[in-house]
Motif scaffolding. Structure first.
Motif, PDB file in Angstrom:
ATOM      1  N   TYR A 170       4.553  17.396  11.765  1.00 34.44           N
ATOM      2  CA  TYR A 170       4.695  16.161  11.004  1.00 34.44           C
ATOM      3  C   TYR A 170       6.100  15.569  11.153  1.00 34.44           C
ATOM      4  N   ASP A 171       6.125  14.262  11.395  1.00 28.99           N
ATOM      5  CA  ASP A 171       7.387  13.545  11.557  1.00 28.99           C
ATOM      6  C   ASP A 171       7.886  12.951  10.240  1.00 28.99           C
ATOM      7  N   VAL A 172       6.962  12.505   9.419  1.00 36.72           N
ATOM      8  CA  VAL A 172       7.292  11.806   8.175  1.00 36.72           C
ATOM      9  C   VAL A 172       6.286  12.248   7.117  1.00 36.72           C
ATOM     10  N   VAL A 173       6.721  12.262   5.846  1.00 35.63           N
ATOM     11  CA  VAL A 173       5.805  12.522   4.732  1.00 35.63           C
ATOM     12  C   VAL A 173       5.923  11.376   3.727  1.00 35.63           C
ATOM     13  N   HIS A 174       4.767  10.860   3.303  1.00 36.68           N
ATOM     14  CA  HIS A 174       4.692   9.892   2.202  1.00 36.68           C
ATOM     15  C   HIS A 174       4.002  10.580   1.024  1.00 36.68           C
ATOM     16  N   TRP A 175       4.629  10.550  -0.133  1.00 42.34           N
ATOM     17  CA  TRP A 175       3.988  11.009  -1.363  1.00 42.34           C
ATOM     18  C   TRP A 175       3.597   9.774  -2.155  1.00 42.34           C
ATOM     19  N   THR A 176       2.324   9.649  -2.496  1.00 45.69           N
ATOM     20  CA  THR A 176       1.858   8.488  -3.254  1.00 45.69           C
ATOM     21  C   THR A 176       1.218   8.939  -4.558  1.00 45.69           C
ATOM     22  N   GLY A 177       1.627   8.305  -5.633  1.00 47.58           N
ATOM     23  CA  GLY A 177       1.013   8.559  -6.918  1.00 47.58           C
ATOM     24  C   GLY A 177      -0.317   7.841  -7.044  1.00 47.58           C
ATOM     25  N   PHE A 178      -1.007   8.113  -8.132  1.00 46.78           N
ATOM     26  CA  PHE A 178      -2.339   7.546  -8.323  1.00 46.78           C
ATOM     27  C   PHE A 178      -2.313   6.020  -8.317  1.00 46.78           C
ATOM     28  N   THR A 179      -1.373   5.415  -9.032  1.00 47.80           N
ATOM     29  CA  THR A 179      -1.368   3.952  -9.142  1.00 47.80           C
ATOM     30  C   THR A 179      -1.110   3.296  -7.783  1.00 47.80           C
ATOM     31  N   ALA A 180      -0.226   3.884  -6.985  1.00 44.73           N
ATOM     32  CA  ALA A 180       0.053   3.327  -5.657  1.00 44.73           C
ATOM     33  C   ALA A 180      -1.156   3.485  -4.743  1.00 44.73           C
ATOM     34  N   ALA A 181      -1.808   4.660  -4.792  1.00 43.60           N
ATOM     35  CA  ALA A 181      -2.987   4.893  -3.955  1.00 43.60           C
ATOM     36  C   ALA A 181      -4.141   3.996  -4.380  1.00 43.60           C
ATOM     37  N   LEU A 182      -4.298   3.785  -5.690  1.00 43.27           N
ATOM     38  CA  LEU A 182      -5.338   2.864  -6.183  1.00 43.27           C
ATOM     39  C   LEU A 182      -5.103   1.465  -5.620  1.00 43.27           C
ATOM     40  N   SER A 183      -3.861   1.010  -5.651  1.00 41.32           N
ATOM     41  CA  SER A 183      -3.558  -0.322  -5.122  1.00 41.32           C
ATOM     42  C   SER A 183      -3.877  -0.397  -3.637  1.00 41.32           C
ATOM     43  N   GLY A 184      -3.593   0.679  -2.902  1.00 44.14           N
ATOM     44  CA  GLY A 184      -3.907   0.710  -1.484  1.00 44.14           C
ATOM     45  C   GLY A 184      -5.399   0.674  -1.220  1.00 44.14           C
ATOM     46  N   ALA A 185      -6.178   1.431  -2.000  1.00 46.20           N
ATOM     47  CA  ALA A 185      -7.632   1.473  -1.812  1.00 46.20           C
ATOM     48  C   ALA A 185      -8.263   0.118  -2.118  1.00 46.20           C
ATOM     49  N   VAL A 186      -7.822  -0.508  -3.203  1.00 50.94           N
ATOM     50  CA  VAL A 186      -8.360  -1.816  -3.568  1.00 50.94           C
ATOM     51  C   VAL A 186      -7.995  -2.850  -2.510  1.00 50.94           C
ATOM     52  N   ALA A 187      -6.761  -2.802  -2.010  1.00 52.05           N
ATOM     53  CA  ALA A 187      -6.344  -3.750  -0.979  1.00 52.05           C
ATOM     54  C   ALA A 187      -7.107  -3.538   0.325  1.00 52.05           C
ATOM     55  N   LEU A 188      -7.383  -2.300   0.674  1.00 53.08           N
ATOM     56  CA  LEU A 188      -8.135  -2.012   1.895  1.00 53.08           C
ATOM     57  C   LEU A 188      -9.533  -2.628   1.823  1.00 53.08           C
ATOM     58  N   LEU A 189     -10.145  -2.570   0.646  1.00 52.17           N
ATOM     59  CA  LEU A 189     -11.465  -3.177   0.466  1.00 52.17           C
ATOM     60  C   LEU A 189     -11.376  -4.704   0.428  1.00 52.17           C
ATOM     61  N   ARG A 190     -10.413  -5.225  -0.297  1.00 50.27           N
ATOM     62  CA  ARG A 190     -10.281  -6.684  -0.404  1.00 50.27           C
ATOM     63  C   ARG A 190      -9.881  -7.318   0.932  1.00 50.27           C
ATOM     64  N   ASP A 191      -8.929  -6.708   1.608  1.00 44.38           N
ATOM     65  CA  ASP A 191      -8.383  -7.307   2.826  1.00 44.38           C
ATOM     66  C   ASP A 191      -9.284  -7.120   4.037  1.00 44.38           C
ATOM     67  N   HIS A 192      -9.963  -5.953   4.102  1.00 46.96           N
ATOM     68  CA  HIS A 192     -10.670  -5.608   5.334  1.00 46.96           C
ATOM     69  C   HIS A 192     -12.111  -5.140   5.113  1.00 46.96           C
ATOM     70  N   ALA A 193     -12.586  -5.174   3.866  1.00 46.47           N
ATOM     71  CA  ALA A 193     -13.969  -4.791   3.534  1.00 46.47           C
ATOM     72  C   ALA A 193     -14.257  -3.331   3.837  1.00 46.47           C
ATOM     73  N   VAL A 194     -13.224  -2.491   3.902  1.00 42.57           N
ATOM     74  CA  VAL A 194     -13.406  -1.052   4.134  1.00 42.57           C
ATOM     75  C   VAL A 194     -13.437  -0.356   2.775  1.00 42.57           C
ATOM     76  N   PHE A 195     -14.600   0.180   2.432  1.00 43.65           N
ATOM     77  CA  PHE A 195     -14.817   0.872   1.158  1.00 43.65           C
ATOM     78  C   PHE A 195     -14.618   2.356   1.411  1.00 43.65           C
ATOM     79  N   ALA A 196     -13.468   2.865   1.017  1.00 49.51           N
ATOM     80  CA  ALA A 196     -13.109   4.239   1.374  1.00 49.51           C
ATOM     81  C   ALA A 196     -12.511   4.949   0.171  1.00 49.51           C
ATOM     82  N   GLY A 197     -12.249   6.236   0.345  1.00 41.85           N
ATOM     83  CA  GLY A 197     -11.728   7.057  -0.737  1.00 41.85           C
ATOM     84  C   GLY A 197     -10.277   6.770  -1.066  1.00 41.85           C
TER      85      GLY A 197
END
Length: 347
Positions: free
Chosen positions: A235-262
């Motif tokens: 591994y070159d880099v590590v990102h730690w994401t909390g629940f609120t940040a990951a939730l925002s990412g999941a919602v944006a992935l669905l809104r922006d690109h229609a990808v419904f994922a975990g």
């Protein structure tokens, strides 16, 4: 098969899709990612004689690997016993039952470390009582890497020789670790594939166990106990994401690109966008390990809590003592794992 028809549903479920999100951001989207690793592992164990038709295999799971292993056993004529977390929901439980697997649930616990440790301890009890059982050891046996070789080849076939950055959850270590192994095997030494780990806070794997995220439900990409299959050096880099940040990412992935994922895909999308902007000469591939169905109530029903991703930025950490919610980033640069994360792989 030569006629283009899959021999078993495991092939269809395990086969990933490639979705282009923008010119330099691609989503590697799975329905259920661990189907690949479980099927390849079982097939290899049968071919090498470590298990035989009719044997019983056993392992611990919080849900996704249980389904994957049950599919592999259904396909290859094996019995399957799962020591499961209470997070195994009714949909998974019923599928396991109808696929012929048996499920033994551990008592409820709010302590992730206790839950994981108790499941592993129970497996050892079962092995002591019946040595004929085969422990699949998804956390320890790198036979689980093998399923990602064809995925790495598919990425190269689709994207060509361009420099890649893989961004995904670590979990047991087999997925991003396997992709790194097989992609780098064909990369020029001067410019190997970069690998970015996505982790939850509270995970021992990369030393964030001292940071508490009260709403953590993405433990599947981290761990409270050591996993021998995690090769920290890839591994070159590590990102730690909390629940609120990951939730925002999941919602944006669905809104922006229609990808419904975990939820882990939401974390990977957040981190992947950041890495894309840091390296304009590379294509970033984010790993979406599963669909969003398990997260409808706990994540997507709370979509009004999501914030625009452009308003989020990670705290840059020089060491794990500087990690902080809701999002931190650290150059790992192939370092060894912290002592608490290194497993001696006991049987």
């Amino acid at each position: 098969m030569s006629d283009g028809i899959d021999a078993h549903v495991a092939d269809a479920v395990g086969r990933p899709d490639l979705v282009r999100l923008d010119d330099r951001l691609v989503c590697l989207r799975f329905e259920t990612m661990k189907v690949l690793s479980a099927d390849a592992a079982v097939r290899t164990l049968l071919e090498t004689g470590r298990i035989a038709l009719g044997d019983t295999v056993v392992d611990s799971s919080s849900g996704i690997y249980a389904y994957a292993l049950a599919l592999a056993c259904h396909r290859h004529g094996l019995r399957c016993h799962i020591v499961g977390s209470t997070t195994v929901d009714d949909a998974a439980r019923l599928q396991l039952e109808l696929l012929g697997a048996t499920l033994e649930r551990m008592p409820p616990s709010d302590d992730l470390k206790l839950d994981q440790s108790r499941r592993v301890a129970r497996i050892r009890e079962l092995l002591a009582a019946d040595p004929r059982l085969h422990w699949m050891r998804q956390y320890h046996d790198d036979v689980h890497y093998l399923g990602y070789q064809p995925v790495a080849q598919r990425l190269r076939d689709a994207l060509g020789p361009e420099p890649l950055t893989i961004v995904g959850g670590v979990g047991s270590g087999a997925s991003t670790g396997g992709l790194a192994r097989y992609l780098r095997a064909g990369d020029p030494p001067r410019d190997p594939t970069r690998v970015v780990a996505v982790q939850p806070f509270g995970s021992v794997t990369f030393g964030s166990e001292h940071v508490c995220d009260p709403e953590i439900i993405i433990a599947g990409i981290g761990s409270s106990i050591p996993f021998a299959n995690v090769d920290h050096a890839v591994y070159d880099v590590v990102h730690w994401t909390g629940f609120t940040a990951a939730l925002s990412g999941a919602v944006a992935l669905l809104r922006d690109h229609a990808v419904f994922a975990g939820l882990s895909a939401g974390a990977a999308y957040l981190a992947g966008r950041w890495e894309r902007d840091l390296a304009p000469d590379r294509t970033v591939v984010i790993v979406a390990a599963d669909t969003g169905h398990r997260y409808v109530t706990d994540v997507y029903a709370r979509h009004t809590e999501a914030v625009p991703l452009d308003t989020l930025a990670p705290q840059t950490a020089a060491g794990t003592d500087e990690l902080a919610l809701p999002w931190s980033r650290m150059d790992w640069a192939g370092a060894h794992g912290p002592p608490e994360a290194l497993s001696d792989d006991p049987r």
